[in-house]
Scaffold this motif. Structure first.
Motif, PDB file in Angstrom:
ATOM      1  N   ARG A 108       0.829  -1.199   0.000  1.00  0.00           N
ATOM      2  CA  ARG A 108       0.000   0.000   0.000  1.00  0.00           C
ATOM      3  C   ARG A 108       0.865   1.250   0.000  1.00  0.00           C
ATOM      4  N   LEU A 109       1.894   1.227   0.842  1.00  0.00           N
ATOM      5  CA  LEU A 109       2.738   2.414   0.958  1.00  0.00           C
ATOM      6  C   LEU A 109       3.582   2.620  -0.285  1.00  0.00           C
ATOM      7  N   ASN A 110       3.744   1.513  -1.041  1.00  0.00           N
ATOM      8  CA  ASN A 110       4.457   1.588  -2.303  1.00  0.00           C
ATOM      9  C   ASN A 110       5.855   2.194  -2.123  1.00  0.00           C
ATOM     10  N   VAL A 111       6.479   1.820  -1.016  1.00  0.00           N
ATOM     11  CA  VAL A 111       7.812   2.353  -0.746  1.00  0.00           C
ATOM     12  C   VAL A 111       8.855   1.358  -1.228  1.00  0.00           C
ATOM     13  N   SER A 112      10.029   1.861  -1.524  1.00  0.00           N
ATOM     14  CA  SER A 112      11.063   0.998  -2.086  1.00  0.00           C
ATOM     15  C   SER A 112      11.595   0.053  -1.009  1.00  0.00           C
ATOM     16  N   TYR A 113      12.156  -1.007  -1.449  1.00  0.00           N
ATOM     17  CA  TYR A 113      12.714  -2.010  -0.564  1.00  0.00           C
ATOM     18  C   TYR A 113      13.711  -1.380   0.412  1.00  0.00           C
ATOM     19  N   GLN A 114      14.614  -0.565  -0.109  1.00  0.00           N
ATOM     20  CA  GLN A 114      15.621   0.069   0.733  1.00  0.00           C
ATOM     21  C   GLN A 114      14.975   0.911   1.827  1.00  0.00           C
ATOM     22  N   PHE A 115      13.921   1.630   1.440  1.00  0.00           N
ATOM     23  CA  PHE A 115      13.282   2.527   2.388  1.00  0.00           C
ATOM     24  C   PHE A 115      12.624   1.755   3.525  1.00  0.00           C
ATOM     25  N   TRP A 116      11.828   0.763   3.168  1.00  0.00           N
ATOM     26  CA  TRP A 116      11.096   0.117   4.240  1.00  0.00           C
ATOM     27  C   TRP A 116      11.958  -0.798   5.094  1.00  0.00           C
ATOM     28  N   ARG A 117      13.180  -1.041   4.634  1.00  0.00           N
ATOM     29  CA  ARG A 117      14.082  -1.837   5.460  1.00  0.00           C
ATOM     30  C   ARG A 117      14.596  -1.059   6.662  1.00  0.00           C
ATOM     31  N   SER A 118      14.507   0.266   6.583  1.00  0.00           N
ATOM     32  CA  SER A 118      15.025   1.053   7.705  1.00  0.00           C
ATOM     33  C   SER A 118      14.239   0.683   8.968  1.00  0.00           C
ATOM     34  N   ALA A 119      14.960   0.607  10.061  1.00  0.00           N
ATOM     35  CA  ALA A 119      14.393   0.070  11.306  1.00  0.00           C
ATOM     36  C   ALA A 119      13.147   0.837  11.743  1.00  0.00           C
ATOM     37  N   ARG A 120      13.169   2.136  11.552  1.00  0.00           N
ATOM     38  CA  ARG A 120      12.064   2.956  12.016  1.00  0.00           C
ATOM     39  C   ARG A 120      10.781   2.624  11.252  1.00  0.00           C
ATOM     40  N   VAL A 121      10.922   2.539   9.934  1.00  0.00           N
ATOM     41  CA  VAL A 121       9.755   2.244   9.097  1.00  0.00           C
ATOM     42  C   VAL A 121       9.222   0.850   9.413  1.00  0.00           C
ATOM     43  N   LEU A 122      10.155  -0.077   9.559  1.00  0.00           N
ATOM     44  CA  LEU A 122       9.767  -1.456   9.846  1.00  0.00           C
ATOM     45  C   LEU A 122       8.988  -1.538  11.159  1.00  0.00           C
ATOM     46  N   ALA A 123       9.464  -0.782  12.152  1.00  0.00           N
ATOM     47  CA  ALA A 123       8.803  -0.808  13.456  1.00  0.00           C
ATOM     48  C   ALA A 123       7.385  -0.250  13.358  1.00  0.00           C
ATOM     49  N   SER A 124       7.211   0.810  12.590  1.00  0.00           N
ATOM     50  CA  SER A 124       5.874   1.401  12.481  1.00  0.00           C
ATOM     51  C   SER A 124       4.950   0.458  11.705  1.00  0.00           C
ATOM     52  N   LEU A 125       5.515  -0.231  10.717  1.00  0.00           N
ATOM     53  CA  LEU A 125       4.705  -1.210   9.979  1.00  0.00           C
ATOM     54  C   LEU A 125       4.306  -2.369  10.884  1.00  0.00           C
ATOM     55  N   ASN A 126       5.244  -2.773  11.738  1.00  0.00           N
ATOM     56  CA  ASN A 126       4.922  -3.855  12.669  1.00  0.00           C
ATOM     57  C   ASN A 126       3.765  -3.481  13.579  1.00  0.00           C
ATOM     58  N   ASP A 127       3.782  -2.252  14.060  1.00  0.00           N
ATOM     59  CA  ASP A 127       2.696  -1.798  14.936  1.00  0.00           C
ATOM     60  C   ASP A 127       1.363  -1.861  14.218  1.00  0.00           C
ATOM     61  N   GLU A 128       1.356  -1.353  12.989  1.00  0.00           N
ATOM     62  CA  GLU A 128       0.092  -1.338  12.258  1.00  0.00           C
ATOM     63  C   GLU A 128      -0.349  -2.767  11.912  1.00  0.00           C
ATOM     64  N   ALA A 129       0.605  -3.594  11.526  1.00  0.00           N
ATOM     65  CA  ALA A 129       0.279  -4.979  11.178  1.00  0.00           C
ATOM     66  C   ALA A 129      -0.336  -5.694  12.385  1.00  0.00           C
ATOM     67  N   MET A 130       0.233  -5.411  13.566  1.00  0.00           N
ATOM     68  CA  MET A 130      -0.279  -6.011  14.791  1.00  0.00           C
ATOM     69  C   MET A 130      -1.722  -5.561  15.057  1.00  0.00           C
ATOM     70  N   GLN A 131      -1.990  -4.286  14.802  1.00  0.00           N
ATOM     71  CA  GLN A 131      -3.369  -3.772  14.961  1.00  0.00           C
ATOM     72  C   GLN A 131      -4.343  -4.493  14.040  1.00  0.00           C
ATOM     73  N   ARG A 132      -3.901  -4.686  12.794  1.00  0.00           N
ATOM     74  CA  ARG A 132      -4.756  -5.380  11.820  1.00  0.00           C
ATOM     75  C   ARG A 132      -5.028  -6.811  12.276  1.00  0.00           C
ATOM     76  N   LEU A 133      -3.990  -7.468  12.788  1.00  0.00           N
ATOM     77  CA  LEU A 133      -4.165  -8.847  13.268  1.00  0.00           C
ATOM     78  C   LEU A 133      -5.146  -8.868  14.432  1.00  0.00           C
ATOM     79  N   ASP A 134      -5.008  -7.885  15.303  1.00  0.00           N
ATOM     80  CA  ASP A 134      -5.882  -7.785  16.459  1.00  0.00           C
ATOM     81  C   ASP A 134      -7.336  -7.620  16.007  1.00  0.00           C
ATOM     82  N   GLN A 135      -7.506  -6.806  14.974  1.00  0.00           N
ATOM     83  CA  GLN A 135      -8.838  -6.526  14.414  1.00  0.00           C
ATOM     84  C   GLN A 135      -9.552  -7.799  13.956  1.00  0.00           C
ATOM     85  N   VAL A 136      -8.787  -8.786  13.486  1.00  0.00           N
ATOM     86  CA  VAL A 136      -9.405 -10.025  12.991  1.00  0.00           C
ATOM     87  C   VAL A 136      -9.224 -11.181  13.979  1.00  0.00           C
TER      88      VAL A 136
END
Ligand SMILES: Nc1ncnc2c1ncn2[C@@H]1O[C@H](COP(=O)(O)OP(=O)(O)OP(=O)(O)O)[C@@H](O)[C@H]1O
Ligand SMILES: [Mg+2]
Length: 254
Positions: A108-136
Motif C-alpha cells: 500500500r505504501l508503495n515504498v522501495s525495498y531500501q526505504f522500508w528496510r530502515s528500522a524505524r519504518v519497519l517498526a511502524s509497519l509492525n505496529d500497524e500490522a499487529m493492529q490489523r491482526l488484532d482486528q481479525v
C-alpha cells in the motif's frame, strides 16, 4: 435516491459466443453488505472480475462514486479503494501471520525495498500490522507461519491483508467456502465487524450467512439479474427457488 458507491449499467461480458454476464444493472448502496448469489455458473465470479478489471467488459459501464471507471486499469482500481480478498493461496504459507500483513502494508505504501528496510519504518509497519491482526482476532497467532493456521484463521489472515490496503469497497468471493460450522460463524462475525465504515459485496453460497449478513441481495442466473431485495423477499421468490432447484436436480442426476 440512495447514495451509491458502485453502479453498473448494462454490464456485459461475452466469451466468444457465450454471454457470461448479460446487461447487469446493479446499484450498491454505500455502507451496506450486498450479497451476490445464484447457482453455479451464474456469472458471479465473472462479475467480480469485471469490477476489479481482471477482465475487460464487452459493453456497459461501471461507475464508482459516480465516476466512470470502465476503462481504468486494475492498479488504479485498487489505489482508489476497491479491493478484492485474495484466494487463500495468495497468502504466503511460509511467512508468519505478521509478515503477511506487513507485506500488504508495504504494498500500500508503495515504498522501495531500501526505504522500508530502515528500522524505524519497519517498526511502524509492525505496529500497524499487529493492529490489523488484532482486528481479525489473530494477535496471538502473529508469529505462526500461515501454513500452520487452522483453515478459518487463514481466511481471517486473508481479510487482514485486505484491510491493510484500506479498502472502501471490499469484494469477497465465497469467504466461507469449504468451512465447518464453527469457522463459518467466526468468519461471518469477522465480516460483520470489518464492514463498519465500508461497503462489502460478497458472493456467498451459504444462505444462512447471507440471511445473517446481507442488507440486500441480488440473484444472478445465467448472467442476468433474476431478483433483488432483502432476504425474506428474495428467498420466497418462486423464480429464485426454481433456479436453485434446477441446479440441485442436475447435480443430483450427475
Ligand atoms: N475465461 C472464460 N472463458 C470462457 N467461459 C468462461 C470464462 N470464465 C467463465 N466462463 C463461463 O462463464 C460462466 C459463468 O462463470 P462464473 O465463474 O462467473 O460463475 P459463478 O457464478 O462464479 O459460478 P460458481 O458458483 O460455480 O463459482 C460459466 O459458464 C463459465 O464456464
Ligand atoms: Mg464463482
Amino acid at each position: 435516491m440512495g447514495d451509491f458507491i458502485l453502479e453498473t449499467k448494462g454490464l456485459t461480458k461475452r466469451f466468444g459466443g457465450f454471454t457470461a454476464v448479460n446487461k447487469v444493472n446493479l446499484q450498491i448502496e454505500r455502507g451496506t453488505i450486498h450479497a451476490l448469489i445464484g447457482p453455479n455458473g451464474a456469472g458471479k465470479t465473472t462479475f467480480f472480475n469485471l469490477l476489479t478489471k481482471f477482465i475487460t467488459p464487452s459493453s456497459g459501464q461501471i461507475l464508482y462514486n459516480g465516476e466512470d471507471i470502465t476503462r481504468w486499469e486494475p492498479a488504479e482500481i485498487a489505489e482508489h479503494g476497491i479491493i478484492r480478498s485474495f484466494q487463500i493461496s495468495a497468502v504466503f504459507p511460509h511467512l508468519t501471520a505478521l509478515e503477511n500483513v506487513r507485506l500488504s502494508l508495504q504494498k500500500r505504501l508503495n515504498v522501495s525495498y531500501q526505504f522500508w528496510r530502515s528500522a524505524r519504518v519497519l517498526a511502524s509497519l509492525n505496529d500497524e500490522a499487529m493492529q490489523r491482526l488484532d482486528q481479525v482476532g489473530l494477535k496471538r497467532y502473529a508469529d505462526l507461519h500461515a501454513v500452520e493456521l487452522p483453515y478459518g484463521r487463514k481466511r481471517a489472515l486473508e481479510i487482514a491483508t485486505t484491510l491493510g490496503l484500506e479498502p472502501e469497497l471490499m469484494l469477497l468471493d465465497e469467504p466461507t467456502q469449504g468451512m465447518g460450522a464453527e469457522d463459518v460463524g467466526q468468519v461471518s462475525d469477522l465480516i460483520k465487524s470489518v464492514s463498519v465504515g465500508r461497503t462489502i459485496i460478497m458472493v456467498e453460497h451459504n444462505l444462512g450467512v447471507v440471511a445473517k449478513l446481507a442488507d440486500r441481495i441480488t440473484v444472478l442466473n445465467r448472467g442476468e439479474v433474476l431478483a433483488e431485495g432483502g432476504y425474506e423477499e428474495v428467498s420466497k421468490n418462486p423464480e429464485v427457488m426454481e433456479a436453485y432447484m434446477g441446479v440441485t436436480a442436475e447435480e443430483a442426476s450427475a
